[in-house]
Write a protein that holds these residues in place. Structure first.
Motif, PDB file in Angstrom:
ATOM      1  N   TYR A 102      48.456  57.110  33.832  1.00  0.00           N
ATOM      2  CA  TYR A 102      47.002  56.951  33.922  1.00  0.00           C
ATOM      3  C   TYR A 102      46.375  56.347  32.676  1.00  0.00           C
ATOM      4  N   GLY A 128      37.484  46.533  34.027  1.00  0.00           N
ATOM      5  CA  GLY A 128      38.919  46.642  34.320  1.00  0.00           C
ATOM      6  C   GLY A 128      39.755  45.507  33.758  1.00  0.00           C
ATOM      7  N   ARG A 131      43.268  46.477  32.648  1.00  0.00           N
ATOM      8  CA  ARG A 131      43.926  47.394  33.567  1.00  0.00           C
ATOM      9  C   ARG A 131      45.394  47.064  33.825  1.00  0.00           C
ATOM     10  N   ARG A 146      42.732  55.332  33.779  1.00  0.00           N
ATOM     11  CA  ARG A 146      42.573  54.609  35.027  1.00  0.00           C
ATOM     12  C   ARG A 146      41.879  55.525  36.057  1.00  0.00           C
ATOM     13  N   ASP A 172      37.193  52.552  34.500  1.00  0.00           N
ATOM     14  CA  ASP A 172      38.180  53.232  33.652  1.00  0.00           C
ATOM     15  C   ASP A 172      37.495  53.591  32.336  1.00  0.00           C
TER      16      ASP A 172
END
Ligand code: GLU
Length: 314
Positions: A102, A128, A131, A146, A172
């Motif tokens: 995560y 993001g 990400r 996340r 996030d």
């Protein structure tokens, strides 16, 4: 306290101020509210100093807060806990998030995030960018968690039920900042669980953060405490009274008046001739008559007149 709120379950609550200035009316509301709720439940009330953000700290603020609580007779149980000494707990929580996939490093600067937000018209939401990995040549600055599709539900004893889609409303979010400091969201979740808090009573300005905290609790497989978010005091300009807006701190010489104002602010029943009572008598009365159902659920309320005291010492 209404009968249905009485419970045999153990209660452990806390007051968790950041030492960004002396106690002021707004933070005293959170202190008194959390104290009364704990004592009315015959529970424990702990004090945690949230000193993990040195750039925002004000020298002497911790001492001033401790002295002020003491002068109002708000006695905490056990030792004061300082977040600045709990780095190992936060590091191991970060490690667990990493192991579960995560956590990711984010290279974005504030500027870049602001620019991409403008393009998307989604102010306040991390787009993001990092990400799926950082672009070549860039270095990770902050660590983010996340978030997933779906919404996080929250039940608050006063504010009722709410849901937040972290993906659509937050994105996030940061758990370790670019300056390597641990973010409040992570520290508060780790500490509330590690200290076995059953109840959290604090200002409604933190309600919006709570869904993130519940999400972290779910990821870290930690229990979710029972939440109560109290109305927040605003000044005549409508700004939340906080240390940052330089709300005048409460004076040592007006303790009964100040405590009465807090109780009035929370719409609690007062004794006859309340002005004659000592603070300890008033607190005892307030514990015996504490009633969450009386607190206005409105999110912000005007504060009583500002105080002119010069300090909150004994
Ligand atoms: N440290 C935070 C503050 O002073 C409060 C944190 C909490 O009660 O969860 O605003």
């Amino acid at each position: 306290m209404p009968a249905d709120e009485k419970s045999a379950a153990p209660y452990r609550g806390r007051f968790a101020p950041s030492p960004t200035g002396p106690l002021h009316f707004g933070s005293l509301v959170a202190a008194v509210g959390s104290y009364l709720d704990a004592r009315a439940h015959k529970g424990e009330w702990l004090l945690r100093i949230e000193d993990i953000d040195p750039p925002r700290e004000v020298a002497g603020a911790t001492d001033a807060i401790l002295r002020a609580l003491d002068s109002f007779g708000l006695e905490w149980d056990g030792q004061v806990v300082y977040q600045s000494r709990r780095g190992d707990y936060y590091t191991s929580a970060l490690e667990r998030l990493r192991q579960h996939g995560y956590l990711y490093g984010c290279a974005c600067t504030r500027r870049e995030i602001a620019d991409s937000r403008l393009k998307r018209g989604t102010a306040g939401i991390y787009p993001g960018t990092c990400r799926n990995g950082i672009l070549p040549g860039r270095t990770a600055r902050a660590l983010r968690v996340r978030v997933e599709p779906g919404s996080i539900g929250l039940t608050d004893r006063l504010q009722g039920n709410s849901r937040q889609s972290l993906l659509e409303e937050v994105g996030d979010f940061i758990v370790r900042r670019a300056d390597n400091l641990i973010a409040y969201q992570l520290a508060v979740v780790v500490d509330d669980a590690e200290q076995e808090m059953t109840h959290v009573v604090r200002g409604v300005d933190l309600l919006e953060s709570t869904h993130r905290q519940v999400y972290l609790q779910q990821l870290l497989e930690l229990p979710t405490p029972v939440y109560l978010h109290l109305p927040v005091a605003v000044n005549s300009a409508g700004d939340k009274l906080s240390k940052q807006t330089l709300a005048r701190h409460i004076g040592a010489d007006h303790k009964t008046t100040t405590l009465l104002d807090v109780l009035r602010f929370l719409h609690q029943e007062l004794p006859d001739s309340p002005g004659d009572a000592r603070v300890d008598e008033l607190l005892g009365w307030a514990i015996a008559h504490w009633d969450v159902d009386n607190i206005p659920a409105r999110r912000v309320l005007p504060s009583p007149p500002e105080y002119t005291g010069t300090g909150a010492g004994p």
